[in-house]
Design an enzyme around this catalytic site. Structure first.
Site, short mmCIF file in Angstrom:
data_model
loop_
_atom_site.label_atom_id
_atom_site.label_comp_id
_atom_site.label_asym_id
_atom_site.label_seq_id
_atom_site.Cartn_x
_atom_site.Cartn_y
_atom_site.Cartn_z
CE LYS A 192 -1.86 2.66 3.03
NZ LYS A 192 -1.87 3.96 2.28
CD GLU A 267 13.22 4.75 8.17
OE1 GLU A 267 13.06 5.53 9.15
OE2 GLU A 267 13.08 5.09 6.99
CB CYS A 302 13.39 8.79 7.49
SG CYS A 302 14.34 7.86 6.26
CD GLU A 403 10.99 12.13 11.58
OE1 GLU A 403 11.79 11.69 10.73
OE2 GLU A 403 10.04 11.45 12.03
#
Length: 503
Positions: A192, A267, A302, A403
């Site tokens: 997906k 991750e 990331c 983040e």
């Protein structure tokens, strides 16, 4: 306003997307669709299905049949090698088209898409690399520890049906990093993509359909995380989940996996440090660090090293160069060769980033440049944020802890190597880091001391054959190299006695 992307859409012949289930391209069971809005212009690009739980169930059952009854898990190594290398060749052949589709998805500039780690060339190399593993997936023989005359063997077998969920920022690369090792190991896949980056993935799946991969081995369902993603991660016939995305969603994946004791690879991002010592080439360190946060995907990566830990004696030089790099950013259409940087992916992320910038100022950080929307009426319809640089940041501030996923760099001073290590490791994450120094002994001490999955010295890059992943809340497992192959296999022990009946 930014030049319309519609002529590029029309040139590519992009129409509404379909899902791939059991070798057929289909719409959703209830005909529901998602209309993709381009983040640079606010224009409608095209539509694709919103998969219902019933659609996901069909896809998973197709993958289950393909694994339990189909030829792919039992295919000879040479056959898997041939299919994966054919995929690599097709990616190289259609590289320009894939880059343009990715620009229609997430507005990553074509100029940045040519950088190796974001390029179709990297995607092709990932498939090539894992093709090379297909004939090297092996167990071992172990010496008998006690007892009679016998052998102990181990076998590596494909884990089964893989549910893979990928984000929007690097859809082609992350497609390859999950699908290539899964196929090399003999697994079947239901993938997906993000609803914000679907069309490049669908085209790559179409290219794979041109190979001899049997129907049902690769399936693609589309739409937002709820309902499609939730239905996939909770499906009882899925044996392994591989997810790249936010920590919050990764935690939901773990909860869903727990119910069925599914294998999991995650991750989940980072708050990575770039550690700059006074003996480094300060200008280069500042240019690279600020560049990776503001150029290309504008910090929506990331592994972006958004905390610059800089020796106090080098802070002013670092800030001057970093601010200069911020002025070199150019926004606009991703198809304009002069454009260097992307907008934020959607208005929700735009509001979040601006809110964190405001909080940084409220908590006492000094704003060196940026801090708001990018200037210019022509950019008003896009989600553009000016390159933002903060000084006088302490590691307990929100901009140093969270983040941000935007073009924001926080500069944190340190006075000693010991303090640099403490600051680098004072985070919930542990994905990436770079150490900038001319002292090789210091470089080795720092690479050993920093808790991160990948540490660069005087530079940082991704390789298709090296493991990538994180410590702590940056995730579980690795993608790339032997570690990726092993994560898509189960290890079986075989005890083989040497009895008269077997001779």
């Amino acid at each position: 306003m930014v030049a319309s992307i519609k002529p590029h859409r029309d040139e590519l012949g992009l129409g509404d997307g379909r899902m791939l289930i059991d070798g057929d391209w289909v719409t959703a069971a209830d005909e529901a669709t998602w209309s993709h809005v381009h983040p640079a212009t606010g224009e409608q690009v095209a539509e694709f299905p919103v998969a219902t739980p019933a659609d996901v169930d069909r896809a998973v059952k197709a993958a289950r049949r393909a694994f339990d009854e189909g030829p792919w898990p039992h295919a000879r190594a040479g056959e898997r090698v041939r299919v994966l290398r054919t995929i690599a060749d097709l990616v190289r052949e259609h590289a320009d088209e894939l880059m343009k589709l990715q620009a229609l998805d997430n507005s990553v500039p074509l100029s940045f898409g040519e950088i190796y780690a974001m390029s179709p060339g990297f995607v092709a190399d990932v498939f090539d690399h894992h093709a090379g593993w297909a004939d090297k997936i092996a167990g071992e023989t172990l010496p008998p520890y006690q007892g009679g005359d016998h052998m102990v063997l181990t076998l590596r077998e494909p884990v089964g049906v893989v549910g893979a969920v990928i984000p929007w920022n690097a859809p082609l690369v992350l497609f390859a990093q999950k699908v290539a090792p899964a196929l090399a190991a003999g697994c079947t896949v239901v993938l997906k993509p993000s609803e914000y980056a679907t069309f490049a993935v669908l085209r790559l799946a179409q290219l794979i359909e041109e190979t001899d991969l049997p129907a049902g081995v690769l399936n693609v369902v589309t739409g937002p995380g709820d309902p499609a993603g939730q239905a996939l991660i909770s499906h009882p016939m899925v044996d392994k989940l591989s997810f790249t995305g936010s920590r919050a969603v990764g935690q939901k994946v773990m909860v869903a996996a727990a119910a069925g004791c599914k294998r999991v690879s995650l991750e989940l991002g980072g708050k990575s440090p770039s550690v700059v010592f006074q003996d480094a080439d300060i200008g280069t360190a500042a240019a690279v660090t600020m560049g990776t946060v503001t150029l290309g995907l504008s910090g929506q990566v990331c592994a972006a090293q958004t905390r610059a830990l800089v020796h106090r004696d080098a802070v002013e030089e670092f800030l001057a160069t970093a601010e200069l790099i911020g002025t070199m950013v150019s926004y606009g259409s991703p198809f304009d060769p002069e454009v260097t940087s992307a907008p934020l992916i959607n208005t929700r992320q735009l509001d979040r980033v601006l809110g964190l910038i405001a909080r940084g100022q409220e908590e006492g950080a000094r704003l060196v440049c940026g801090g708001g929307r990018a200037d210019g009426d022509e950019l008003a319809h896009g989600n553009f944020v000016a390159p933002t640089l903060f000084a006088d940041v302490s590691n307990d501030m929100s901009i140093a802890r969270e983040e941000i996923f935007g073009p924001v760099l926080s500069v944190i001073p340190f006075d000693s190597e010991q303090e640099a290590v403490r600051l680098a490791n004072d985070t919930d994450y542990g994905l990436a880091a770079t150490v900038w120094t001319s002292d090789v002994r210091r470089a080795m001490r720092m690479t050993k001391a920093i808790k991160a999955g990948t540490v660069g010295v005087n530079g940082y890059q991704l390789e298709p054959n090296s493991p990538f992943g994180g410590f702590r809340q940056s995730g579980l497992g690795r993608e790339g190299g032997r570690a990726a192959i092993e994560s898509y296999t189960e290890l079986k022990t075989v005890l083989l006695p040497f009895t008269d009946e077997m001779m």
